[in-house]
Enzyme design. Structure first.
Site, PDB file in Angstrom:
ATOM      1  N   SER A 148       0.848  -1.187   0.000  1.00 30.64           N
ATOM      2  CA  SER A 148       0.000   0.000   0.000  1.00 30.64           C
ATOM      3  C   SER A 148       0.883   1.235   0.000  1.00 30.64           C
ATOM      4  O   SER A 148       2.042   1.188   0.431  1.00 30.64           O
ATOM      5  CB  SER A 148      -0.897   0.015   1.246  1.00 30.64           C
ATOM      6  OG  SER A 148      -1.546   1.264   1.417  1.00 30.64           O
ATOM      7  N   TYR A 161      -1.756  -0.965  10.168  1.00 34.04           N
ATOM      8  CA  TYR A 161      -1.809  -1.118   8.709  1.00 34.04           C
ATOM      9  C   TYR A 161      -0.533  -0.587   8.072  1.00 34.04           C
ATOM     10  O   TYR A 161       0.067  -1.237   7.204  1.00 34.04           O
ATOM     11  CB  TYR A 161      -3.027  -0.377   8.176  1.00 34.04           C
ATOM     12  CG  TYR A 161      -3.319  -0.596   6.711  1.00 34.04           C
ATOM     13  CD1 TYR A 161      -4.009  -1.733   6.290  1.00 34.04           C
ATOM     14  CD2 TYR A 161      -2.915   0.320   5.748  1.00 34.04           C
ATOM     15  CE1 TYR A 161      -4.288  -1.940   4.949  1.00 34.04           C
ATOM     16  CE2 TYR A 161      -3.185   0.118   4.409  1.00 34.04           C
ATOM     17  CZ  TYR A 161      -3.874  -1.006   4.014  1.00 34.04           C
ATOM     18  OH  TYR A 161      -4.137  -1.205   2.676  1.00 34.04           O
TER      19      TYR A 161
END
Length: 257
Positions: A148, A161
């Site tokens: 990401s 995350y």
């Protein structure tokens, strides 16, 4: 690499495993690979029959397999099912993800932190470890970890995350060095915000998600799953044959702002 541009992007004759193939980016990647000629093993917690049905309807070849990537026995069984059906394995996309709660590390319970890393990092390790011997035996292949833009930049309330996606980027680099001599390329792919189910869970509806996220991207919009799938095809195919140990940012300019 020889041949045409079309040849470079072809996956004809190759078997590829895609985890997290039950929706969003994973479904788009599996469908795109099948359209490029690959035999695709679609893995998810629940067998992604809808993904396989769509691939089959389009003339592709795919199978659906239930697999919890945090369970080494299930991973081994799934890889065994693939080799029993198709023999060699030539590619792997580690795309399994899970929903992360919003909050600082003071808000995250230890079990939430552990589960996040179990799915996204340990699951990638287990899948890669199970598949690598088959790829080496086949003479080489390509592995792609779906990371990401949050592996590059931070976001308030997303420590788990950000840390997990950063770990995947570094894992790809280390694996690339370890297995280059065996003809294995390992890269990571870092999407920006993409219009998937995760956006609905975090924001309630797509319009709210767009209003919140679009201004954070230089292109002024969210990405589409197929835009990530085409980048994954580049990394999986011979089109990226001189690329390993790298992270491909497909983030609409998020990290540039």
């Amino acid at each position: 690499m020889a041949g045409t541009i079309q040849d470079a992007f072809s996956l004809s004759g190759r078997t590829v495993i895609v985890t997290g193939a039950g929706g969003g980016i994973g479904t788009a990647i599996a469908s795109g690979f099948a359209a490029a000629g690959a035999r695709v093993a679609c893995l998810d917690l629940t067998p992604p029959h809808d993904t396989v049905a769509a691939i089959s309807a389009a003339g592709g070849e795919a199978i659906a397999i239930a697999c919890d990537v945090t369970d080494a026995a299930q991973v081994a069984a799934a890889v065994g099912d693939v080799t029993a059906r198709w023999g060699a394995i030539h590619g792997l996309v580690n795309g399994t993800s899970n929903d992360d709660p919003t909050g600082s590390i003071l808000d995250l319970a230890p079990e939430e932190w552990s589960r996040l890393f179990a799915v996204q990092v340990t699951g990638t390790y287990l899948m890669s470890r199970a598949v690598l011997p088959h790829m080496i035996a086949a003479g080489g292949g390509s592995i792609v970890h779906i990371a990401s833009q949050m592996g590059h930049v931070a976001a308030k309330g997303r420590p788990g995350y950000c840390a997990a996606k950063g770990a995947l980027i570094q894992l790809a680099k280390a694996m690339a060095l370890d297995h280059a001599e065996a003809g294995i390329r390992v890269n990571s792919l870092s999407p920006g915000a993409v219009e998937t189910r995760r956006m609905l869970l975090r924001h309630g509806d797509l319009e709210t998600a767009r209003l919140y996220n679009a201004p954070k991207h230089a292109l002024g919009r969210l990405g589409q799953p197929m835009e990530i799938a085409t980048a994954a095809l580049f990394l999986m195919s011979d089109a990226s044959s001189f690329m390993t140990g790298a992270d491909l940012l497909v983030d609409g300019g998020y990290a540039a702002m």
